[in-house]
Write an enzyme that holds these catalytic residues in place. Sequence first.
Site, mmCIF file in Angstrom:
data_model
loop_
_atom_site.group_PDB
_atom_site.id
_atom_site.type_symbol
_atom_site.label_atom_id
_atom_site.label_comp_id
_atom_site.label_asym_id
_atom_site.label_seq_id
_atom_site.Cartn_x
_atom_site.Cartn_y
_atom_site.Cartn_z
ATOM 1 N N PRO A 191 -12.368 12.430 -46.431
ATOM 2 C CA PRO A 191 -11.683 11.152 -46.651
ATOM 3 C C PRO A 191 -10.457 11.185 -47.567
ATOM 4 C CG PRO A 191 -13.659 11.226 -47.958
ATOM 5 C CD PRO A 191 -13.643 12.488 -47.128
ATOM 6 N N CYS A 192 -9.400 11.817 -47.082
ATOM 7 C CA CYS A 192 -8.164 11.865 -47.862
ATOM 8 C C CYS A 192 -7.548 10.476 -48.027
ATOM 9 C CB CYS A 192 -7.171 12.838 -47.236
ATOM 10 S SG CYS A 192 -6.819 12.548 -45.503
ATOM 11 N N HIS A 193 -7.958 9.522 -47.193
ATOM 12 C CA HIS A 193 -7.450 8.150 -47.336
ATOM 13 C C HIS A 193 -7.964 7.479 -48.606
ATOM 14 C CE1 HIS A 193 -11.301 7.671 -45.196
ATOM 15 N NE2 HIS A 193 -11.369 6.488 -45.780
#
Length: 160
Positions: free
Chosen positions: A124-126
């Site tokens: 989850p780089c967001h």
Amino acid sequence: METYKLEMKTPIGVIEIVGTDEVIQSILFVERDEVYLPDQDVPGVLRQCRDELDAYFRGERMTFTFPTEQIGTTFQLEVWGALQTIPYAETASYRELAERVQRPTAVRAVGATNGRNQLSIVVPCHRVIGSSGKLIGYAGGLWRKEWLLHHEKQVAHSTQ
């Protein structure tokens, strides 16, 4: 080893899933509105990935169970591992992520590595934001980052 591709339509655009018979290697947004690659003749792991992502977008899934593989340096693998420790619907700053991998001065390198993440949503780089709390840097576009964070907060709030 042979690789396969499958695409799926989501509320925020088409996602291309790439993998082998055993693992998912990338999940990336493509900049078009139509799905070109149906799921015919793809391994079960790609269909599982598609189904779990579909459940995520419907607000029915917060974690993923299909096997993944990213190839990178030791540092990149550490950063991508640290990304997976950010809880659903929460955020961490690039600085906090650098501290998690015990490289507090490597904020820019953490940001660059974040941008090279090939497993959107699943890794989850967001969920990584600027130290000021602003949304910065997302390969899929800031509008998608905003949508994903809002979606997760809504889902988390509705399950409490």
